[in-house]
Structures are given as C-alpha cells and as structure tokens.
Write an enzyme that holds these catalytic residues in place. Structure first.
Site, mmCIF file in Angstrom:
data_model
loop_
_atom_site.group_PDB
_atom_site.id
_atom_site.type_symbol
_atom_site.label_atom_id
_atom_site.label_comp_id
_atom_site.label_asym_id
_atom_site.label_seq_id
_atom_site.Cartn_x
_atom_site.Cartn_y
_atom_site.Cartn_z
ATOM 1 C CG PHE A 184 -96.137 33.844 -23.798
ATOM 2 C CD1 PHE A 184 -95.292 34.028 -22.755
ATOM 3 C CD2 PHE A 184 -96.731 32.580 -23.861
ATOM 4 C CE1 PHE A 184 -94.936 33.447 -21.717
ATOM 5 C CE2 PHE A 184 -96.360 31.572 -22.823
ATOM 6 C CZ PHE A 184 -95.482 31.709 -21.793
ATOM 7 C CG ASP A 213 -102.206 36.228 -25.893
ATOM 8 O OD1 ASP A 213 -102.961 36.522 -24.673
ATOM 9 O OD2 ASP A 213 -101.400 35.377 -25.901
ATOM 10 C CE1 TYR A 246 -101.632 31.733 -16.472
ATOM 11 C CE2 TYR A 246 -103.520 30.068 -17.442
ATOM 12 C CZ TYR A 246 -101.976 30.623 -17.419
ATOM 13 O OH TYR A 246 -101.483 30.647 -18.579
ATOM 14 C CE LYS A 247 -100.079 35.433 -17.967
ATOM 15 N NZ LYS A 247 -98.965 35.043 -17.258
ATOM 16 N NE ARG A 250 -93.484 38.637 -15.376
ATOM 17 C CZ ARG A 250 -94.138 37.648 -16.156
ATOM 18 N NH1 ARG A 250 -94.538 37.886 -17.418
ATOM 19 N NH2 ARG A 250 -94.713 36.564 -15.329
#
Lengths: 397, 397
Positions: free
Chosen positions: A113, A184, A209-210, A356
């Site tokens: 990321f 990560d 939050y995912k 995605r």
C-alpha cells in the site's frame, strides 16, 4: 461452527445493496448505535473526566488489543490500539531499524500500500545516513532479501490484487538473512487465518475499519513479538507509552511491553464503536471465516469468469496465495464499477484498471455472490458502463 | 457580545457538579448525541463507503481546521485536523528542523507538557547527528535562545501553573536568532485570545478535547504559517498528505499547503462530535471569552486566597501571563482534590503538589466560582481531606 446467519443479522445492511466493499469500510454493527450513545451520554456526559478511570477509557487500547490478538494469532498482552495505520507502520519500522543497527535497507514490494512506502521513505529521509527503501515486485521478494536487508516490510494481502504473501516462509527467509519482519495486516485481520506468533512476525500492524467493522477512522493496532516487547525502543515516544505517564517526569522511560507503543490520548468515541464491532467476533472462529471466504471467492471467480470473458482475473486462484477479495482488470474498470454501484453492487476501483470485490463471511453469503455475478454479467454483456455519467472520475477511498 | 447564558445551556452538565476540569476534558455539547447518531446511522450505516464523498468525510479535516483557525487567529486554509497532539508535535518539529539544517538544538522549557519533550527527545534519537533537546526554566527561555537554537518549541500556557508565555515576543526573539518557533496551544485554543498569524508562529499544534469540547480522544490540529506551507516537508508522509492520494503512486509527493500535514484516515466518528462542539463557537467572540476568563480567574484567586491561607497560588497574577486556569500548591494536594471531587467540585491534581482548576466561560460563570470557593474554604478549614480514602493515589488524566 460459526453461525454466519447469526452474524449477518448483527449488521445494518441497506436494502437493495450487495456490499462487497467491507475490505475498504465494514458496515455498521447494529449495536454500535447504542454502544456509542451510552459512551457519549453515560460516560463522557455524566462521568466527565472521571471516565478515564471509571469507564476504563485509559485501559481500552490494551483491552481492545487483546480482543484483536485472538483474531491474528497473537499472544494476549502483546497488541495495543492507537493512531492510524500509517503512524503504526512508521513506529514499527523505526523500532525495527534501531534493532539492526548495522544495516540500511528496508525491503518491500511494489504491491505494498503506497502509504506504507511513503512512511518508510519519510523515515529514511529523516534518518539520513544511507537508509533506503528498496521495492521489488511481490514475486521477487524472497530472492531479494539478502545480508543488506535490515527490515522486511510487507502487507500480507495486496490491496489491489488480493494476492497473499506466505508470511511464515518470508519471515523465515528474513530471519535467516539476519533481518526483521514487519507485517501489515490491513487486508488480513478479520479476513484470513493470520498467525503472527506462529509465523514469527517481529512486528505487525493493522487497521480496524475494514474487516473488523469499527467504522470510518477506527484506530489502528500494533503487535510486537514478546521477544522484542521490552527492548523495542519507540521512536514516537508519547506520554501514554511512558512507564509512568502520570508522574509527568521530564525524561522518557518506555513502559512495560506493548504499552510503550502507545503515543497519545486514545480515540474513546471510535473505540466504543470498535467495542461493539468486536462483540460480533466473540462467537466467531477465524478458521471458519477463512474456509467460508475461500468458498465465496471461488464461487465468485467461477461465476464472473463464466459470464464475463472480458474481465481478467487479477487474484491468484491458489487458495494459499489469496486473501479475502477478488479483483479483475479491465481498461474501463472505473466506469464499470460506477455502473455496478448504480445497480447496488458495491465494490471499488483502484487505479489503473482494478475492479475490487471484498468478501466478508460475517455478512456476505452465497446468495450475494450469485446475485452480484448476475449483475456483473448483465453490465458486461450490455456494455452498460458506456455512459457519460459513469466515465467521470470521483474520489472513493 | 457573546451570550454566555446561551452557550451554557448548550452543554450537558450533571446535577450537583461544578466542573472546573474543562481544561482537561470539556463537557458534552447537547447536540453531540444527535450529531454522532446521525453520522452512525445515516452516513456510515446507509452510505457505507460512499460516505467518504457523499457525506464529505474526506474533506472534514480541512473544514474543521478552518473552523478552528478562526479561534486561534490563523489564516483560513492553513489548519488541518488529525492524529493526536503528540504526533502533531513530532510532525511540526521534524519539518521545522529540516528547515534550519545547520543547527541542532531544540529549545524548550521545563514546564512544557512532558509528552512534547518526550516526542522531541525521540526525534533527536532518531535523527542522531548531535540533535539535542535543551530545556530551561520558563522564565529563562528568552535569554537562552541563541545562534545554536534551531527551533523554539513551547506550550503557550503551562499545564500545571497556567502561566502564559508571550508568544509574539518569544517568537520574535527566536526569529531574530535565526530559529523557528512551534507553539503548542493545548491550553490556549478556546481558552485565550491566541493569534498565531499576528504572533508570527511558524507552526502551531493543539488538541480539541479540552476547551474546544470535542470529547475524549478528539483529534489534534496543526497550523503551518502560509510562508512555509508549500515548503515544509512532512516527515510523517502518509497517503492522505500526498498530492494525489487516490493515484496510488509509488513515490511520495507532498500535497498543496496544509493538506500535506495529513497522514492517515481521519477519525470520522470523533469528528462528528467535534463538529457539534464547534457549532457552539459560531456565536462566540474569543475576545469575550478572554475577558470573561480573566474576570472568573481573578474572582477565584481572590476568593480562595481570602479563605485559604495554606493554599499557595502557582498562577501568575498578571493577566498577560495567565491562561484560563488557576493552580494552587499544597503538599496534600492529591488528597485535597479528592475531597473536593467528593463534594462536587471537579478540578484535578498534577504531581507533585498542584491543584488545578480550569475556567471555561462557555459554561462556567460567577455563581460557580463563588460556590467552588465556598467548598474549598470548607474543606481547607476543616481539614476534610485528611481521611484514608482520599490519600490513595488513583490515575486521572
């Protein structure tokens, strides 16, 4: 066996929406409303400053850390909540580099990321002295690790392709070369069967939050392996990581174990929402989530490939190399995703050409997979994305 | 004229409590409940991922920054929200040091909040190369600034004594010596008439959970003077500070102006509470707040000194040198504060011997000052703190 019908009933899912974007922002747990309301009214409102002790706000980062530890295969007492994921990446990296003082290279991959790479780059600039970030394609990482590598810093599951690295193998490779490994878990925690302890990760970081469904801006977490917990030196040496924050000493002395990775005041309102979200996980076995995730993603890949030859699979077919999302490439990916969203199938687009779709077994089942495949097939067959209103780029995280 | 009766009615203040700890954690604005509820239900719940655009979550850090800018005398467009105050201190300091590359000394004072000193110390360790943090007593700061000083880093109002530094004078002194100045406004924003632009501060940072009443863990803010906004290089180079975060480039390019000081995903739920809190400030002139604050603190000092000769004033009598809190010293300060809290007068204790009382005109008036003085007089006259249950140390932020 985990009861996924039961967990599904614990979320607010708007009518007419198939939400395949829980890998970007999880939906709202039903109990989050009341839990946050209670925090605002009974805790902040009535306890005021005494909430730090009476409502346990001060200890929440460690308590929530323990709840998350179970989901990532970490030892209890070695995960703590706080800050954003970018900050936690910086923190882990700064500590790790100091533990390998004779080396100067951070090794990562081009699929990481961008914020992880940016933070690493910023830290290298601050450190000077020849520190550099080196990135290679994901499939070349194993061979690129060598005796110059100080730290291997990888995101386990690629945010674009959903490709999953082999954490134990790459960590072993790093250790064999005398390097440390930071993982990560942004797209792993709550999505796959992560085992940071068994995988011998030195540090791990992630967000809530995912797949953990803590709501927008939920705090990040950090894991430090027990073998490093009392020696890792925090570069972001904030008062709540101090051995005795309320002694207000002039000099910094790192706290015991994972507590030293705390920095400033925890986001108590966000944590209330996270607390409600973690309740859902109490009845859930992560191995069941992983098994269900593979069933769902297998079915989705098969369904889309059967009907849409123009969509090129970007996600590995091999189970071991797949996270909990499926991505397809198409030159008109942005417009296609807009057309899907307009029809209630919410995924997202990642430049330059990735569509995605995230699969969260807690609230997505086979019926949603079938329905999504049907909508995608309809959009692709009729070229329904080819309209001006879908072709304008917006900004979606 | 600001209507302080009206602002007072906008807060939830529990019955039987005189809340003199708004300098540590402000009370809950009445509208925060509905505002946060709306965010959770209508935004997160129903908009899901599209809330980032449709509900404007992505732009909130800058929008809230503008609302705060007015309260600290900053130019619009030069304040942004994010992270914790400790992180923002680190960020400002790292950027400032890079702008004075030939010097190695961070100058601060022994009254600075410990976390600021810890963060500076941690940054010096990371930088190596002879970077050091030098602290002198607050009254010696002006004379200690010299041609070795890279950055002057001060908290305007002392968290223990309430002593206020002369920001314009010390900043001018720093600039004359070729140094930059960073001001921590933790105990200033919403409490005093701060003018970062007129005072020529180079950077300023602050928090929102004290006098701004954003609730526990409300995000911090950072100001960068317009003259530095496009040249200050962020060390914490997160993706939301990137020129084009959603291009997902491999290389970091800092965004325009203050946007580059963003790091990771903003805490959207906390921001909803802050948004409600800032509504109260819409009808408020900070000059009125400052005038009222001085009246209240004058009256409190007079009232306590009249009745309690054993309490030694730690706060300057000089208006120009006073923030919006009053502190007294007493060897039994901790127990005395426990006795006061048991009687509904909520202040707090700071080691080793400080009793601290904060005055927020938005909800504290002369009636509360008189009532608090009466309770303090009663406790002191009767030595009511001298009981075992008050003598055990707890932990209060």
């Amino acid at each position: 066996m985990t009861d996924f019908e039961a967990t599904r009933a614990m979320f607010h899912l708007p009518e007419g929406v198939i939400y395949l974007d829980g890998n970007s922002l999880g939906p709202r747990p039903l109990t989050a409303l009341a839990r946050v309301q209670r925090m605002l009214a009974d805790e902040w409102g009535d306890m005021l400053i005494t909430g730090w002790n009476r409502a346990g706000w001060m200890d929440q980062p460690a308590r929530m850390g323990d709840r998350i530890a179970r989901l990532i295969g970490a030892e209890a007492g070695h995960v703590v909540l706080g800050d954003t994921l970018s900050i936690k990446v910086y923190q882990a990296l700064a500590s790790a580099l100091e533990m390998v003082p004779d080396r100067r290279v951070i090794m990562s991959d081009t699929g990481n990321f961008p914020s992880d790479l940016y933070m690493a780059d910023g830290l290298c600039r601050t450190l000077g002295q020849g520190y550099t970030l080196r990135t290679v394609p994901p499939e070349e990482v194993a061979d690129a690790i060598d005796e110059t590598t100080a730290v291997l810093m990888l995101t386990e599951v690629d945010y674009r392709t959903g490709r999953r690295h082999d954490m134990p193998a790459l960590t072993a490779r790093a250790h064999a070369a005398g390097a440390l490994a930071i993982w990560d878990l942004a797209h792993s925690a709550g999505a796959t069967d992560v085992h940071v302890a068994d995988g011998h990760a030195d540090f791990a970081v992630g967000c809530t939050y995912k797949y953990l469904n803590a709501g927008p801006g939920g705090p990040a977490f950090i894991y430090v392996a027990p073998r490093h917990a009392d020696s890792a030196r925090p570069a972001l040496s904030g008062w709540l990581g101090h051995e005795a924050p309320f002694a207000f000493d002039q000099d910094y002395r790192p706290g015991t174990g994972i507590e030293r990775m705390r920095v400033g005041t925890p986001p108590v309102i966000q944590i209330a929402a996270l607390d409600a979200a973690l309740d859902i996980w109490d009845g859930v076995a992560i191995t069941d989530v992983r098994a269900r995730s593979l069933e769902l993603t297998d079915a989705f890949i098969a369904g889309v490939e059967r009907a849409c030859p123009d969509l090129e699979l970007a996600t590995p077919r091999d189970h071991a190399a797949r996270g909990s999302q499926v991505s397809f490439r198409h030159p008109d990916g942005y417009a296609i995703m807009q057309a899907l969203i307009a029809r209630g199938v919410i995924g997202d687009f990642r430049a330059p050409d990735i569509l995605r779709f995230g699969f969260t077994p807690l609230f997505i089942g086979m019926a949603e997979v079938d329905a999504a495949c049907a909508v995608i097939a309809e959009v692709m067959a009729g070229r329904l994305w080819d309209r001006p209103e879908y072709l304008t780029r917006g900004r979606v995280t």
